[in-house]
Each structure stands twice: as C-alpha cells, then as structure tokens.
Design an enzyme around this catalytic site. Structure first.
Site: not given
Ligand code: ADP
Ligand code: F6P
Length: 324
Positions: A15, A76, A107, A129, A131, A133, A175
């Site tokens: 993303g 992707r 990741d 990202t 996120d 995360d 996500r």
C-alpha cells in the site's frame, strides 16, 4: 572493506503511504552524493519482474517532497512470492547492474527483500505503511499524515453528528492493526474505540455503554471502528435498533492514504531513505531501517520479521478513561 556499490535500485511496494516520495528523493540524492547511479523500479516487484526500470537523477525527484502517493507507483505481486519469481527478480537486478536495492514498504515487501538478499542482491527495507504495524520500529512512513487526515475528517463528522444528536460509527484503516483507530480515538475524543487486537465481539457491552452515556446527557456518540473488525454498517444498524439513537456509519477508506505528507513524515522519510543508502554504502544487506527509542537504527530483516508488536496497554487504558 566491503565491495563498493556502483548502482542501486529503489522501489515502493504494498500500500502506498504519504512520505514515500520524500524517501525516494532522499535515496536518489544521497546515493548520487556518494557517486552511485540510481535506477527507479516502477510498480514494486511486479515492475521489477517486467523490467520497468528507469534511470533517476537529481531532477527526477525534484518537486515531489510535498506530494502524496509514490512517483514510482506501487503494486502487489503474487509471482514474487514464488522461488521462481524471486530468482527471476534477482537475475533482472544483476542484468541491470543493480547491486543494492532499497525496498520501501511493509512486512510483506521486506520478505521479498529478504529473499533477494539471499540471492546475492544487497537489500535494505524502509518501513512505509500508514498502519504502523511493523514491529521493529516506532515510526512508519505515512502514519502521521494518515492519522491527521482521519482526525480532521472525524472532527467534521462529529459536527454533524452532534447537530443531529446521532451516534456515528466511523471506520478507519488498519488491516489487522488498531493504531490509527487508537490514535484517532484519543485525538477525536471518541466515546468508544474498537481495536482488532482487543475486540471480543462484545456488541452488547458497546450498546450498554452507548445507552449509559446517552442517559447521562451526551447528545452524540462517536464509535471509532478499525477496518480489521469491519462490519460498520451492520453495527450501526444494530446500535440504532437497540439504543433508539439514530446512527450513521462512515467508512473513511482510501482518503486516509492520500494527501500531502506532514512535516514529520517528510523529515523521518528523508532520514530513513538516507540511512538506507548509508547501509548499502557500508556493504550491508538484509536489513531494515527503524526508528526506536529516539534513534534511527537497523535490524536484520529476519530479526525484524520475528518481532511482535501489540497495542500499548497504557495508551489503550487511558483512552478508555478519557471516553466517559
Ligand atoms: P506490505 O509490504 O505493505 O506488507 P503486502 O503484504 O501486500 O504489503 O506485500 C507486498 C508485496 O511483497 C507482495 O505483493 C509480494 O510481491 C511481496 N511479498 C509479500 N510476501 C512475500 C513473501 N513471503 N516472499 C516474497 N515476497 C513477498
Ligand atoms: O496496509 C495499508 C492499508 O491501507 C490497510 O490499512 C488496508 O487494509 C489496505 O492497505 C488496503 O489496501 P488496498 O489499497 O488494496 O485496498
């Protein structure tokens, strides 16, 4: 003394995130300052496998630091998950003289970088990202811009929600991670924050909380729901039915991924991009740049991927006490 690297590549993968352009710009300009050549690989690993490779110079990254998205595009790519795809990608790097590669992504993208490192291409990951995360780092490129964008949008929803004395269920991205939800929940003064890391499906508890706060005289109720939990419309319908409070669901979606990066995202992304090139210049490979305990550091990709991250319990606990 490590062999000198003459040519490096840079790609963005997974993303997109605001600040990726600042990182690309830093990679290109720092590499040029060290006498390296730089090739931009378009559309992530997919573009690498299709040899969508362009020469980059200082001018090719002019006027991008303030722009969201990524000038190299992102994608992707399933083929990269296969040993054949990875071998083909390494061979293409070698064919184009790419000895070092900076991979800006999350990741998943680092796993691709790890495979290329084992096939003889020096690779460095830069965490990009919205996120937040990625376990090894306290900062990921794009999170700061995304939470500010979401916060401003939620403020606007709150205005109309208050005017109409409604409940609003607002779904933010993430996500499988609740960092955007938690930060917005605190920053927007949400009455309830639902995080994938903590959600047990206790809808009845949520509904009772809405009834209680309504009974205490609150005229509106904001529920921030993380994408990882989802079902925001169904939840809004249930809240309205069981509390009698008119309820609307809003899914903020991809607007959180766009827009001009904040100062923090521009500066951290620039420094991480520079740090990645410094590592390549030192002959390092299979490493991820991170920001931890107030410093830019790096970890072996294998070690970084093995790390686990969880929501900060203190932050979560405080958020619950603030939402009374
Ligand atoms: P992110 O990098 O943001 O975590 P993804 O998980 O979608 O995003 O991964 C981005 C890309 O990285 C994938 O489309 C794929 O090309 C590559 N990738 C992901 N996992 C692996 C893997 N195990 N091995 C090799 N490449 C991978
Ligand atoms: O990983 C970043 C992210 O924005 C997640 O929060 C979200 O689940 C996902 O990407 C959405 O991806 P896509 O662009 O494929 O819809």
């Amino acid at each position: 003394m490590a062999n000198k690297i003459n040519t490096i590549g840079v790609l963005t993968s997974g993303g997109d995130a605001p600040g990726m352009n600042a990182a690309i710009r830093a990679v290109v300009r720092i590499a040029l300052s060290k006498g390296m050549k730089v090739k931009g690989i378009q559309r992530g690993y997919s573009g690498l496998l299709n040899e969508e490779i362009i020469d980059m110079d200082a001018i090719s990254v002019a006027d991008i630091i303030q722009r969201g998205g990524t000038i190299l595009y992102t994608a992707r790519c399933e083929e990269m998950r296969t040993p054949e795809g990875q071998k083909k990608a390494a061979d293409i790097c070698k064919k184009h003289g790419i000895e070092g590669l900076v991979v800006i992504g999350g990741d998943g993208s680092f796993q691709g970088a790890q495979k290329l490192a084992h096939l003889g291409i020096n690779t460095i990951g830069v965490p990009g990202t919205i996120d937040l995360d990625i376990a090894c780092t306290d900062y990921t490129i794009g999170f700061d811009t995304a939470v500010n964008t979401a916060m401003e949008a939620i403020d606007k929803i709150r205005d109309t929600s208050t005017s109409h004395e409604r409940c609003s269920v607002i779904e933010v991205m993430g996500r499988s991670a609740g960092y955007i939800a938690l930060w917005c929940g605190i920053a927007n003064g949400a009455e309830d924050i639902l995080l994938p890391e903590r959600w047990n499906g206790e809808e009845d508890k949520l509904i009772n909380h809405i009834k209680e706060t309504h009974a205490k005289g609150k005229k509106h109720h904001i529920v921030i729901n993380a994408e990882g939990i989802g079902n925001s419309q169904a939840l809004a319908t249930k809240i309205e039915k069981e509390t009698g409070m008119e309820t609307r669901a809003t899914i903020l979606g991809h607007l959180q991924r766009g827009g001009s990066p904040t100062c923090k995202d521009r500066v951290y992304a620039s420094l991480m991009g520079a740090y990645a090139v410094d590592l390549l210049a030192k002959g390092e490979s299979n490493r991820v740049v991170a920001y931890a305990n107030g410093k830019y550091v790096d970890y072996e990709i294998d070690e970084a991927l093995a790390m686990k991250k969880d929501i900060d319990e203190y932050q979560y606990d405080v958020s619950k006490h603030l939402a009374r």
